[in-house]
Design an enzyme around this catalytic site. Structure first.
Site, PDB file in Angstrom:
ATOM      1  N   ARG A  46      39.337  46.271  32.901  1.00  0.00           N
ATOM      2  CA  ARG A  46      38.038  45.693  33.285  1.00  0.00           C
ATOM      3  C   ARG A  46      37.594  44.630  32.292  1.00  0.00           C
ATOM      4  NH1 ARG A  46      34.325  50.749  33.622  1.00  0.00           N
ATOM      5  NH2 ARG A  46      35.569  51.119  31.774  1.00  0.00           N
ATOM      6  N   ASN A  53      35.958  50.795  37.675  1.00  0.00           N
ATOM      7  CA  ASN A  53      36.979  51.808  37.909  1.00  0.00           C
ATOM      8  C   ASN A  53      36.569  52.653  39.108  1.00  0.00           C
ATOM      9  OD1 ASN A  53      38.609  51.133  35.723  1.00  0.00           O
ATOM     10  ND2 ASN A  53      37.685  52.623  34.362  1.00  0.00           N
TER      11      ASN A  53
END
Length: 99
Positions: free
Chosen positions: A24, A42
């Site tokens: 990320r 996520n």
């Protein structure tokens, strides 16, 4: 507007070893470097999902990055892109990591 300047929005989901490898954080950094906006998070299924918005040429570059590069310790099996559409304005002001 030239073809490369058309704004698009596209959703994505990345499959593989993409959690616990700073995926990320790297996605956010690469998106900001390209001048894109959107988000990344996520999922409970072990994937990473998000949305990209920006000029079509830069979104294409980011899609390639998501498919091929990713974060240094990630292993990308595949990426699904969906809900691609032309937009008139950006829905976000920056690129965020959603917890």
């Amino acid at each position: 507007m030239a073809e490369g300047d058309t704004l698009i929005s596209v959703d994505y989901e990345v499959f593989g070893k993409v959690q616990g490898v700073f995926f990320r954080k790297y996605t956010q950094a690469e998106s900001k470097r390209l001048g894109l906006v959107g988000w990344v998070k996520n999922t409970d299924q072990g994937t990473v999902q998000g949305q990209l918005q920006g000029p079509i040429s830069k979104v294409r570059r980011m899609q390639e990055w998501l498919e091929i590069e990713g974060s240094p310790k990630s292993h990308i099996d595949r990426v699904n892109f969906h809900n691609e559409k032309v937009i008139l304005k950006l829905d976000y002001s920056d690129f965020q990591i959603i917890k």
